[in-house]
Motif scaffolding. Structure first.
Motif, short mmCIF file in Angstrom:
data_model
loop_
_atom_site.label_atom_id
_atom_site.label_comp_id
_atom_site.label_asym_id
_atom_site.label_seq_id
_atom_site.Cartn_x
_atom_site.Cartn_y
_atom_site.Cartn_z
N PHE A 36 -9.30 0.79 2.75
CA PHE A 36 -8.88 1.52 1.63
C PHE A 36 -7.10 2.23 1.48
CE2 PHE A 36 -9.81 4.92 -1.60
CZ PHE A 36 -10.77 4.31 -2.74
N VAL A 37 -7.55 2.88 2.41
CA VAL A 37 -5.48 3.31 2.34
C VAL A 37 -4.68 2.82 2.48
CG1 VAL A 37 -4.04 4.50 4.07
CG2 VAL A 37 -6.55 5.84 3.64
N SER A 38 -4.34 1.31 2.91
CA SER A 38 -3.89 -0.13 2.91
C SER A 38 -3.78 -0.62 1.44
CB SER A 38 -3.83 -0.68 4.05
OG SER A 38 -5.71 -0.94 4.89
N VAL A 39 -5.02 -0.81 1.49
CA VAL A 39 -4.66 -1.37 -0.05
C VAL A 39 -4.45 -0.12 -0.82
CG1 VAL A 39 -6.63 -2.45 -1.56
CG2 VAL A 39 -6.65 -2.36 0.45
N VAL A 40 -4.35 0.48 -1.01
CA VAL A 40 -3.51 1.82 -2.60
C VAL A 40 -2.77 1.24 -2.02
CG1 VAL A 40 -3.42 4.13 -3.21
CG2 VAL A 40 -5.55 3.68 -2.13
N PHE A 41 -1.74 1.72 -0.31
CA PHE A 41 -0.11 2.48 -0.52
C PHE A 41 0.20 0.99 -0.51
CE2 PHE A 41 2.63 1.88 3.41
CZ PHE A 41 3.32 2.99 2.71
N ILE A 83 -8.59 1.65 -9.11
CA ILE A 83 -8.31 3.33 -9.54
C ILE A 83 -6.88 3.91 -8.91
CG2 ILE A 83 -9.37 5.23 -10.45
CD1 ILE A 83 -12.11 3.44 -11.08
N PHE A 84 -7.55 4.59 -7.34
CA PHE A 84 -6.44 5.12 -6.77
C PHE A 84 -4.73 4.31 -6.76
CE2 PHE A 84 -8.50 8.30 -4.27
CZ PHE A 84 -9.85 8.05 -5.05
N ALA A 85 -4.83 3.22 -6.46
CA ALA A 85 -3.61 2.84 -6.87
C ALA A 85 -2.57 3.35 -8.21
CB ALA A 85 -3.50 1.18 -6.71
N LEU A 103 -2.06 10.39 -0.07
CA LEU A 103 -2.95 9.33 -1.90
C LEU A 103 -3.40 9.73 -2.28
CD1 LEU A 103 -2.33 6.36 -0.09
CD2 LEU A 103 -0.98 7.08 -1.20
N PHE A 104 -4.39 10.64 -1.47
CA PHE A 104 -5.68 11.22 -2.28
C PHE A 104 -5.51 12.31 -3.98
CE2 PHE A 104 -9.57 8.98 0.33
CZ PHE A 104 -8.77 7.23 -0.77
N TYR A 124 -3.56 10.69 7.71
CA TYR A 124 -2.60 11.76 6.58
C TYR A 124 -2.13 11.08 5.30
CZ TYR A 124 -1.59 14.90 10.30
OH TYR A 124 -2.04 15.55 11.91
N MET A 125 -2.12 9.51 5.90
CA MET A 125 -1.74 9.91 4.69
C MET A 125 -2.73 9.61 3.32
SD MET A 125 -0.32 5.44 5.67
CE MET A 125 -0.53 4.64 4.76
N ALA A 126 -4.39 9.19 3.69
CA ALA A 126 -4.95 9.30 3.32
C ALA A 126 -5.42 10.27 2.19
CB ALA A 126 -6.65 9.61 3.38
#
Lengths: 695, 480
Positions: B348-353, B218-220, B279-280, B274-276
């Protein structure tokens, strides 16, 4: 592989043919009890609205109905042989060899990855096994026959390098390679511009004579059939309803549907007050919801309960005419010459103040030669060149021109989707040429609205009809509360004569005409003063066109709207507009009242356009003017007058002035404007293109 | 305690099952061979339709199908009888009994969905396609398993980290050594090399997957949609820049990226956090723009909805990204109610990224196609803002391909999670998730295959279910 020879009877004989498609749910009869015969050298037209089964007949003849389709009755005889008894091998020989077919979309019939020459040579090499050299010679000959410039270069090019008209000519050449005895043309010119269409039709007629080919010409355009065919068969909802020679059917029609069809199309030769459009009431029945008895019954003016809604209605001979049959029980009872009953025509309110004024409007696009890095040489596309005109309150101004003439660009600039390069647009006393839509006030936006061409594209498929109209009301700031807006939305549905229950429907549940009505309702949501209608009826069926056109005019009368009616169909333009503006390659070439534009003196382009429009009236005599070549690209317009490459009057202007200078706008009597170098005398010597023969 | 056999008292069904299975294989083979025999005695009608009896091939095809149904029927009998008999039905019976809540939930879901499918839109249409139903069943099986195991502590038999002496690498069905009276008496799928219960770990492992995979997808999607729509709609330089960055991310080796992200130095520098943060924030932007573009004509409603959505969303966002132990401390600890464990955040972050560039490209392509439609022009000419057009005119009409891709993408994400676990990236080494357990079991695979097989089959069935579900959805949405 030889051809079937020594046969004198009809080339194609269809007898009581019935075709059905089978779905998971039910059998859907597409064609029922259809008979027609095509004699050698004869051209037979097949006319009807979309969904009436005319293309299915063509596919049936080709024995190519797909998995779901099946012939459930009757027979198709080709040169006396029953096609259903032929083996697959025999059929394969006949297809392409003896029967050739031309489809609507030329690009879909050509292989984009193969050179034209190779595609053409393939045909005789497969069907007759001739050598490569001979095939090449034949290809060259046929390409010359279809009047393409520089045939050698044509053979060596790919389909995408040609224009639409040239592609269609290649498709015709492809069909003629084997000198077939029967040519089936399925709406061959619908995708083409009017002047190109005229040239292609002319070509097909000539070639038919030259090769002695019989033709089955499928079209929804009665005018086109009149020009090309000897005989005609009118279809309605899967049945042939009337069949006979062109003269008999056009002048002596004996079926209510044929009559209604003729009354619903505007004829440029006729007076709009004496012969108003009469729309056919109701909708085309779905194949599985056909009524008992006569299919046309529920929409027919002569409907008689207890007679027309029962049993099978046979085709009957019309007395006094040869080979003229009609499927109507009351054929002998109806007074066919009675004039149509017309409701009292509301008087049009007088034309008012100037609402919109364009002054030397220019719109240029810069196209970078190298798109990736933006560098390199820039080319300018002149989409609109010095457009000047005025439009008044409750006036209809028609804008006429073929594709690429700049009508859409003009609409975009007016709507504010693009800003003008130069010049002025005055709406009331406000200058709006440089104001993009996001900077315009809500009032300005809501007073200029647009009705779009394609009914299947004009509504958002995932929003209910009511919601879409309410959204327009919201954006225009109309209404106090949600309930108020809903009320207004229902009133708008009333205005366009749609049932209020449609508010909760999704667009896919509506027919084309109904969608177009919703589009009109949406455009009038903010009490628009100017409505740009971009070919609003050209994608609709003939019987629906009249109703939508009348609706537009009625709303215009009530709201005193200025209507800018963009169209390429001169018949309808003549019917509804007060003034006409003719555009070619971004230039306004002629501007004047409808009567001025439709009578000489003409601009040479207007003359050609008028001549190109097919007119479904046997009493009209037209001068045949066929334009050479295609419309030049706006990227690379010819020097001097934009029309000089195709103009037939060019040699009347001394000193090659046409090739050097863009002609100035000249005002003839009564503000009739023409952009042409021709002298007064030459213009005065022009004769009317459309003449109504004295009866 | 006796060790459990696989079928226990259900073993009377073994012979029928074997027979049916052998029959099925023989018939399937026969069917292929029969295809070579030309068919005779067919009649050809005048309209060139061919009709005739089914012939040898037709009959063998029917028999094959029937024998296949027979196999399925016996398998179902195993499950149903096992559910009734419990441990006396052997391992199968015991497992089937453990899954009773899942069976009940599945039965209710299917009953209600089939009953009301005509009123349920696309979801209801899914039940017209067998493939879709099978896929949906498999997916919902694991979803319900995760819910019952994660929320209600049901289904699994032992705590996933609990070790019992003498249970190391024991075979499936071994009675538990030194079990108390209230304990479950067997290790149903045996023990792993740390003497933990394989069955329980497989069940509990589903929670991690079912929680992270859809959420990360969903986030992606939010990121992909929020960037893809303007790229496709505006085009030009913005599109060039965004597409180039997407290509850049796609060209970067995924596994290398993951290794980088979990490196202690990089974790300490706070890069994942930072990525979170970046991305979030996209779902928040998405929601805000969605509401604002729709209601800006009615300021009162607009403010209300915006305050509600952005208030709740913003607080969730802040608690999500701020972590007292990391570099980002946006909220005081008194307001920061929950933290995501660092490992899960990295995963989570890497999968979304990794997933968002692909979504971006799909959305961009769809937007470029749909923006040429007349209804978009109609919206433009009535002065709608670009974001209204993107989110309310373009996006709803792109939903078909997006829903299908969403299902497929959850599948990819599941596999990606498995890969991450397998390499021991992000998640703690004792975590029961499937990737980690497969990696644990891998080491003794040639001697004791059962610890690795159970999670591997679980992973396979979930991803297969998702793919079948996507197939069914695509098929049914095309029919519309």
């Amino acid at each position: 592989m030889t051809k079937i020879t020594d046969y004198d009877g009809p080339v194609l004989e269809i007898d009581k043919l019935s075709i059905s498609f089978f779905t998971r749910l039910r059998e859907i009869p597409a064609v029922m009890d259809f008979s027609v015969a095509v004699q050698p050298g004869e051209a037979v037209g097949l006319v009807g609205e979309s969904g009436c089964g005319k293309s299915t007949v063509a596919l049936g003849v080709m024995q190519d109905l797909g998995v779901n389709g099946r012939i459930v009755g009757g027979s198709i005889k080709f040169k006396g042989r029953d096609m259903s008894e032929m083996t697959q091998e025999e059929l394969r020989d006949i297809r392409g060899n003896e029967i050739a077919m031309i489809y609507q979309e030329p690009m879909a019939s050509l292989n984009p990855a193969m050179k034209i020459g190779k595609q053409l040579m393939e045909v005789p090499m497969i069907h007759e096994g001739v050598s490569k050299e001979e095939a090449h010679a034949r290809a060259l000959e046929v390409v010359t026959d279809v009047k393409l410039p520089d045939p050698k270069r044509m053979l060596d090019s790919y389909p995408h390098q040609l224009s639409g008209g040239q592609q269609q000519r290649i498709v015709i050449a492809l069909a003629l390679m084997t000198k077939p005895s029967l040519l089936i043309l399925d709406e061959p010119t619908t995708a083409l511009d009017v002047t190109v269409e005229a040239a292609v039709v002319e070509l097909v007629k000539d070639l038919g004579k030259k090769y002695g080919t019989s033709m089955l010409f499928i079209s929804h355009n009665l005018g086109l059939v009149l020009e090309t065919c000897d005989r005609l068969c009118v279809m309605y909802s899967g049945e042939a309803v009337e069949r006979g020679s062109i003269e008999d059917v056009f002048d002596d029609m004996r079926h209510p549907y044929t009559q209604a069809l003729f009354r619903s199309i505007p004829l440029p030769g006729a007076d709009k007050n004496a012969r108003p459009l009469v729309a056919i009431p109701g909708n085309f029945p779905l194949p599985h919801e056909r009524p008992d008895g006569c299919n046309f019954g529920p929409r027919c003016n002569y409907y008689m309960e207890g007679r027309c809604d029962q049993g099978y209605i046979p085709m009957d001979e019309v007395e006094g005419n040869e080979r003229h049959v009609s499927r109507c029980l009351r054929m002998t009872e109806i007074d066919w010459d009675a004039p149509p009953e017309v409701a009292a025509k509301a008087e049009k309110p007088a034309v008012g103040e100037v609402v919109l004024k364009m002054d030397h409007l220019k719109k240029y696009y810069e196209v970078a030669a190298n798109a990736l890095f933006g560098g390199g040489e820039k080319r300018v596309v002149k989409a609109n060149e010095t457009l000047s005109f005025e439009a008044r309150e409750s006036e209809t101004l028609a804008i006429v021109g073929e594709s690429g003439c700049g009508k859409s660009t003009f609409a975009k600039v007016l709507m504010g989707l693009e800003t003008a390069t130069d010049g002025k647009i005055m709406m009331g006393d406000e200058e709006i040429q440089d104001v993009a839509i996001q900077d315009r006030s809500t009032e300005t936006i809501s007073s200029v609205q647009m009705v779009f061409q394609n009914p299947f594209d004009t509504l958002n498929p995932s929003m209910t009809v009511g919601r879409q109209i309410i959204r327009a009301l919201e954006v225009f700031g109309v209404g106090e509360s949600d309930a108020d807006r809903r009320q207004r939305m229902l009133k708008l549905l009333d205005l366009v004569k749609l049932p209020r229950a449609f508010a909760d429907r999704m667009p896919r549940q509506l027919s084309g005409g109904q969608k177009q009505r919703v589009g009109i309702a949406r455009a009038f949501a903010g009490d628009a003063r100017i409505v740009v209608a971009d070919e609003p009826v050209s994608a609709l069926d003939v019987s629906v066109q009249a109703a939508v056109t009348d609706l537009l005019m009625e709303i215009q009368r009530e709201n005193k709207t200025t209507l800018l009616f963009i169209s390429h169909d001169l018949s309808i333009v003549r019917y509804l507009s007060d003034r006409v503006m003719v555009m070619y390659l971004g230039h306004v070439v002629e501007l004047g009242t409808t009567d001025q534009v439709f009578a000489p003196p003409y601009h040479p382009y207007t003359e050609a356009l008028l001549s190109a429009v097919p007119i479904a009236d046997t009493s009209v005599e037209k001068e045949h003017i066929v334009l050479e070549g295609d419309i030049p690209s706006a990227m690379n317009p010819p020097p001097g007058c934009p029309f000089q490459t195709r103009c037939r009057w060019k040699d009347k202007v001394a000193g090659g002035l046409c090739e050097q200078k863009v002609p100035p706008v000249r005002t003839l009597e009564d503000k009739h404007q023409i952009k042409c170098h021709l002298s007064e005398e030459v213009l005065a010597s022009m004769t009317p293109v459309i003449k109504i023969a004295a009866e | 305690m006796e060790p459990l056999t696989w079928t226990g008292n259900l073993s009377f069904l073994n012979l029928p099952l074997q027979t049916a299975a052998i029959l099925f294989f023989i018939l399937a083979l026969l069917q292929i061979l029969a295809g070579f025999v030309p068919q005779r005695g067919s009649t050809i009608y005048h309209d060139s339709t061919v009709a005739g009896g089914p012939g040898l091939h037709g009959w063998s095809a029917r028999l094959t199908l029937w024998s296949f149904y027979l196999v399925l029927l016996i398998c179902a009998a195993f499950l149903v009888l096992g559910m009734l008999m419990g441990t006396s039905g052997g391992i199968i019976g015991a497992v089937s009994r453990q899954f009773v809540p899942v069976w009940v939930a599945l039965a209710i879901t299917f009953f209600l969905s089939l009953r009301y499918r005509r009123r349920l839109g696309l979801y209801g249409k899914l039940f017209d396609s067998t493939i879709g139903m099978v896929g949906f069943g498999l997916v919902m099986f694991w979803v319900f398993t995760a819910i019952f195991a994660g929320v209600f502590d049901m289904i699994y038999t032992h705590a996933p980290l609990e070790q019992a002496s003498g249970m190391k690498n024991k075979l499936p069905g071994t009675p538990m050594n030194g079990a108390e009276a209230e304990d479950f008496q067997w290790y149903l799928f045996g023990g792993d090399n740390l003497a933990r219960d394989v069955f329980s770990r497989m069940v509990v492992g589903s929670v991690t997957v079912i929680l992270i995979a859809p959420l990360a997808t969903i986030f992606a999607f939010m990121v992909g949609i929020t960037l893809g729509l303007p790229a496709g709609y505006y085009g030009g330089r913005l599109d060039t820049v965004l597409s180039f960055s997407a290509n850049l991310i796609l060209a970067f080796p995924v596994i290398l990226l993951f290794y980088l992200l979990v490196t202690p130095e990089i974790r300490e520098s706070g890069l994942p956090n930072y990525m979170a943060v970046v991305l979030f924030v996209f779902p928040l932007i998405f929601l805000g723009v969605l509401i604002n573009s729709r209601f800006h004509t009615q300021p009162q409603k607009n403010t209300l909805f915006l305050v509600l959505a952005l208030g709740i969303g913003g607080w969730l966002y802040l608690t999500l990204v701020s972590d007292q132990s990391s570099v980002i401390r946006l909220l005081p600890s008194s307001l920061d109610f929950f933290n995501i464990p660092g490992g899960i955040l990295v995963v989570f972050v890497s999968v979304v990224f990794v997933n968002s560039p692909t979504v971006f490209r799909i959305v961009r392509g769809l937007a470029m196609d749909i923006k040429t439609r007349d209804y978009v022009a109609a919206a433009q000419t009535r002065g709608e803002g670009p974001w209204y057009i993107m989110l309310w005119e373009i996006l709803p009409n792109a939903r078909g391909p997006l829903i299908v891709d969403f299902c497929l993408r959850i599948g990819y994400t599941t596999i990606l999670l498995g890969t991450l676990g397998f390499f021991g990236l992000g998640l703690p080494p004792e975590s029961p998730d499937w990737g980690t357990t497969i990696n644990d079991g891998r080491k003794l695979l040639s001697i004791f295959p059962h610890p690795a097989l159970a999670p591997a089959l679980a992973l396979l069935s979930l991803v297969l279910g998702l793919n079948l579900l996507a197939d069914g959805l695509r098929e049914e949405s095309l029919k519309d």
